[in-house]
Write a protein that holds these residues in place. Structure first.
Motif, PDB file in Angstrom:
ATOM      1  N   TYR A  81      44.184  -4.126  53.240  1.00 12.75           N
ATOM      2  CA  TYR A  81      45.001  -3.988  54.332  1.00 12.75           C
ATOM      3  C   TYR A  81      46.383  -3.745  53.721  1.00 12.75           C
ATOM      4  CZ  TYR A  81      45.492  -9.287  55.122  1.00 12.75           C
ATOM      5  OH  TYR A  81      45.535  -9.836  55.346  1.00 12.75           O
ATOM      6  N   ALA A 111      34.545 -20.252  52.379  1.00 16.10           N
ATOM      7  CA  ALA A 111      34.717 -19.481  53.361  1.00 16.10           C
ATOM      8  C   ALA A 111      33.436 -18.647  53.473  1.00 16.10           C
ATOM      9  CB  ALA A 111      35.861 -19.202  53.145  1.00 16.10           C
ATOM     10  N   SER A 112      32.494 -18.677  54.880  1.00 17.23           N
ATOM     11  CA  SER A 112      30.998 -18.676  54.826  1.00 17.23           C
ATOM     12  C   SER A 112      31.851 -17.888  56.389  1.00 17.23           C
ATOM     13  CB  SER A 112      29.683 -18.815  54.913  1.00 17.23           C
ATOM     14  OG  SER A 112      28.419 -18.328  54.743  1.00 17.23           O
ATOM     15  N   LEU A 168      39.749 -11.948  40.618  1.00 16.74           N
ATOM     16  CA  LEU A 168      38.424 -13.296  40.570  1.00 16.74           C
ATOM     17  C   LEU A 168      37.572 -12.012  39.305  1.00 16.74           C
ATOM     18  CD1 LEU A 168      39.659 -15.572  42.968  1.00 16.74           C
ATOM     19  CD2 LEU A 168      39.697 -15.896  40.898  1.00 16.74           C
ATOM     20  N   LEU A 169      37.352 -11.112  39.843  1.00 16.74           N
ATOM     21  CA  LEU A 169      36.692 -10.636  38.856  1.00 16.74           C
ATOM     22  C   LEU A 169      36.343 -10.487  37.796  1.00 16.74           C
ATOM     23  CD1 LEU A 169      35.753  -7.142  41.361  1.00 16.74           C
ATOM     24  CD2 LEU A 169      34.242  -8.746  40.554  1.00 16.74           C
ATOM     25  N   LEU A 192      38.586 -18.878  48.990  1.00 17.05           N
ATOM     26  CA  LEU A 192      38.800 -18.013  50.469  1.00 17.05           C
ATOM     27  C   LEU A 192      38.235 -15.983  50.772  1.00 17.05           C
ATOM     28  CD1 LEU A 192      41.638 -19.484  52.792  1.00 17.05           C
ATOM     29  CD2 LEU A 192      38.739 -19.668  53.063  1.00 17.05           C
ATOM     30  N   ALA A 193      38.885 -16.198  48.918  1.00 16.94           N
ATOM     31  CA  ALA A 193      38.888 -14.844  48.494  1.00 16.94           C
ATOM     32  C   ALA A 193      37.754 -13.704  48.624  1.00 16.94           C
ATOM     33  CB  ALA A 193      39.435 -14.634  47.182  1.00 16.94           C
ATOM     34  N   LEU A 230      46.024  -9.888  45.754  1.00 12.25           N
ATOM     35  CA  LEU A 230      46.128  -8.627  46.572  1.00 12.25           C
ATOM     36  C   LEU A 230      45.844  -7.365  46.790  1.00 12.25           C
ATOM     37  CD1 LEU A 230      50.513  -9.229  45.576  1.00 12.25           C
ATOM     38  CD2 LEU A 230      48.527 -10.470  47.014  1.00 12.25           C
ATOM     39  N   ALA A 238      32.164 -12.134  42.270  1.00 16.11           N
ATOM     40  CA  ALA A 238      33.426 -13.114  41.781  1.00 16.11           C
ATOM     41  C   ALA A 238      33.241 -14.603  42.614  1.00 16.11           C
ATOM     42  CB  ALA A 238      34.590 -12.267  43.215  1.00 16.11           C
ATOM     43  N   LEU A 261      46.040 -12.909  40.575  1.00 20.53           N
ATOM     44  CA  LEU A 261      44.960 -13.324  39.051  1.00 20.53           C
ATOM     45  C   LEU A 261      43.213 -12.234  40.467  1.00 20.53           C
ATOM     46  CD1 LEU A 261      42.639 -13.449  36.612  1.00 20.53           C
ATOM     47  CD2 LEU A 261      42.983 -15.879  37.642  1.00 20.53           C
ATOM     48  N   TYR A 293      28.607  -6.858  54.780  1.00 18.98           N
ATOM     49  CA  TYR A 293      29.529  -7.808  54.949  1.00 18.98           C
ATOM     50  C   TYR A 293      28.431  -9.438  54.382  1.00 18.98           C
ATOM     51  CZ  TYR A 293      32.595 -11.163  55.982  1.00 18.98           C
ATOM     52  OH  TYR A 293      33.347 -12.562  56.428  1.00 18.98           O
ATOM     53  N   PHE A 317      32.656 -19.873  59.535  1.00 15.25           N
ATOM     54  CA  PHE A 317      34.069 -19.521  60.131  1.00 15.25           C
ATOM     55  C   PHE A 317      33.543 -18.150  61.180  1.00 15.25           C
ATOM     56  CE2 PHE A 317      36.864 -20.168  56.033  1.00 15.25           C
ATOM     57  CZ  PHE A 317      36.704 -21.248  56.179  1.00 15.25           C
ATOM     58  N   LYS A 359      50.506  -8.815  53.628  1.00 17.39           N
ATOM     59  CA  LYS A 359      50.449 -10.324  52.520  1.00 17.39           C
ATOM     60  C   LYS A 359      50.997 -10.592  51.475  1.00 17.39           C
ATOM     61  CE  LYS A 359      45.107  -8.135  51.775  1.00 17.39           C
ATOM     62  NZ  LYS A 359      44.205  -8.434  50.969  1.00 17.39           N
ATOM     63  N   ILE A 375      43.864 -15.933  56.762  1.00 19.11           N
ATOM     64  CA  ILE A 375      43.275 -17.278  56.691  1.00 19.11           C
ATOM     65  C   ILE A 375      43.894 -18.382  55.346  1.00 19.11           C
ATOM     66  CG2 ILE A 375      41.457 -19.463  56.674  1.00 19.11           C
ATOM     67  CD1 ILE A 375      39.508 -17.484  57.631  1.00 19.11           C
ATOM     68  N   GLY A 376      44.359 -18.370  54.606  1.00 18.72           N
ATOM     69  CA  GLY A 376      44.455 -18.769  53.218  1.00 18.72           C
ATOM     70  C   GLY A 376      46.269 -18.650  53.302  1.00 18.72           C
ATOM     71  N   ALA A 389      47.028 -15.130  49.423  1.00 25.24           N
ATOM     72  CA  ALA A 389      47.550 -14.629  50.200  1.00 25.24           C
ATOM     73  C   ALA A 389      47.342 -13.697  51.572  1.00 25.24           C
ATOM     74  CB  ALA A 389      47.956 -13.279  49.731  1.00 25.24           C
TER      75      ALA A 389
END
Ligand SMILES: NC(=O)c1ccc[n+]([C@@H]2O[C@H](COP(=O)([O-])OP(=O)(O)OC[C@H]3O[C@@H](n4cnc5c(N)ncnc54)[C@H](O)[C@@H]3O)[C@@H](O)[C@H]2O)c1
Length: 316
Positions: A38, A126-127, A63-64, A84-85, A34, A107, A61, A152, A179, A43, A13-14, A10
Motif C-alpha cells: 500500500y 506476529a501470527s 529481510l529477504l 512484524l514484517a 517500505l 523472510a 532493509l 496468507y 492477532f 508508510k 501495527i509497527g 513502518a
C-alpha cells in the motif's frame, strides 16, 4: 531497558508499537523495506509519527536479503526481536501466493537465523487468527491444525513452524502471538474498516461481502499492550491469542458506522473465497499468562478510528 529490533516498523501495527516502546525508554531499531503493497506516502507518514519522538533508528532493509539481514543483526546484537514484517492480506495472497512464500516464510527464516547468529534472547512473531481456518469460536490456541483456507494463512502457519524449529536449534524464547483483526487510527487500507471509511468519506457505495461474517475486531492499543506484556512479563516460549474476545458481525459494524455516515449506501455481495466466516478469540491464555485485558470497547475504538479518518483523508 531492552535493545529491540522491530521488523515492519513502518507498518500499521509497527509504528504504534515503536512509539510505545520508545515511550517506555527502550532502545528501538526499526527495519522496513517500505514494500509498495500500500501507499509508500502513507508508510513514510507512519514513520514520521514516530520520528517526532526523535529517538528511534530506522534502516531500510529487505529481510529477504540473507547476508545483509544477518550482518545487520550481528552488528546490533539486540536483546529482543519483534518480527512484524510480512505481506499481509488474504485476497492478494490468492492472486500472488508465491510472494507470500517469500515475504511471510523465507523472510521469517532469515530473521530467525539472524536471531540465532546474534544471540538474541527472545523472538516475538506476529501470527494471525487466519491460522485457525474456518472453525467456530471461541478459538483456542490448540485448535490450529494447518487446515487453512488462504495462501496468507498457510504462510503464517508455516512461519510458525519455523519459529518452533529455530527455538529448538538456538534455544531463544519464541513467543508466537496470533492477532485478531486489528483496527484503529492508521488501520491498514486493505482491511474492511479501512476500505469502508475511505468510501464513506468519498460518498461512495460500500460493498459488504457476506453480512453474516463475524470478526473479533481488536483495537490497536490492545494489540500493542499484548505485545508489550509478552515482551516484558513472559519468560518462556508460548503461542498466545491477542484479540478482544468480543466478536462483532459485519452487519453491526455497518450499523455502527451509519451513526457517523447516515447517508451510506451498502451493496451486498457474495462472500469472497479465502475469507473465514468467523473469528472469535479465546483470550483466557493471554489473561492468565500475561495479565492481558482488552481495554477499548468497539464503539469507542470505532469512534477514534472515524475521527482519525476524517482528519487524515489524504492518507486513506
Ligand atoms: N493488521 C491486522 O489486522 C493483522 C492481523 C493479524 C496479523 N497481522 C500481522 O501483523 C504484522 C503487521 O501487520 P500490519 O497490519 O502492521 O501490516 P503492514 O503491511 O502495515 O506492515 C508490515 C510492514 O512490513 C514491511 N515489510 C514487508 N516485507 C518486508 C521485508 N521483506 N523486509 C522488510 N520489511 C518488510 C512492510 O513494508 C510494512 O511496512 C504482519 O505480520 C501481519 O501479517 C496483522
Amino acid at each position: 531497558m531492552l535493545k529491540i529490533i522491530i521488523t515492519g516498523g513502518a507498518g500499521f501495527i509497527g509504528s504504534h508499537l515503536t512509539r510505545k516502546l520508545i515511550l517506555e525508554n527502550h532502545e528501538v531499531h526499526v527495519i522496513d523495506c517500505l514494500h509498495p503493497y500500500y501507499s509508500l506516502e502513507r508508510k513514510r507518514k507512519q514513520l514520521q509519527t514516530i520520528d517526532s519522538l526523535k529517538r528511534e533508528h530506522f534502516t531500510q532493509l529487505d529481510l529477504l536479503n540473507w547476508s545483509e539481514t544477518i550482518s545487520f543483526f550481528q552488528s546490533l546484537s539486540p536483546d529482543a526481536v519483534i518480527h512484524l514484517a510480512a505481506l499481509p492480506g488474504v485476497s492478494y495472497s490468492i492472486e500472488r501466493p508465491l510472494e507470500y512464500v517469500d515475504y511471510d516464510i523465507k523472510a521469517t527464516i532469515n530473521v530467525l537465523e539472524a536471531c540465532g547468529q546474534s544471540d538474541v534472547r527472545q523472538f516475538i512473531f506476529a501470527s494471525s487468527s487466519s491460522v485457525y481456518g474456518n472453525q467456530k469460536g471461541p478459538l483456542k490456541e490448540e485448535m490450529a491444525t494447518g487446515n487453512v483456507i488462504s495462501p496468507y494463512a498457510a504462510s503464517k502457519y508455516s512461519a510458525e513452524s519455523f519459529c518452533h524449529v529455530y527455538r529448538h536449534l538456538y534455544g531463544f524464547e519464541t513467543k508466537i502471538l496470533r492477532f485478531f483483526t486489528v483496527y484503529g487510527p492508521w488501520v491498514r487500507p486493505d482491511m474492511a474498516i479501512g476500505i469502508f471509511l475511505k468510501k464513506l468519506i468519498n460518498k461512495q457505495v460500500i460493498n459488504l461481502y457476506g453480512e453474516g461474517r463475524v470478526r473479533d475486531f481488536t483495537y490497536i492499543d490492545d494489540i500493542v499492550d499484548g505485545i508489550y506484556l509478552s515482551l516484558t512479563q513472559l519468560h518462556r516460549s508460548e503461542v498466545i491469542n491477542i484479540g478482544s474476545g468480543n466478536p462483532i458481525s459485519m452487519l453491526s459494524l455497518i450499523n455502527e458506522l451509519r451513526q457517523y455516515f447516515p447517508e451510506m449506501v451498502v451493496r451486498e455481495e457474495e462472500s469472497r473465497t479465502g475469507d473465514v466466516v468467523q473469528t472469535w478469540a479465546d483470550i483466557r491464555k493471554a489473561k492468565d499468562l500475561l495479565g492481558y485485558r482488552p481495554k477499548i470497547n468497539f464503539e469507542h475504538g470505532l469512534a477514534e478510528t472515524v475521527k482519525w479518518a476524517k482528519e487524515n483523508e489524504a492518507f486513506l
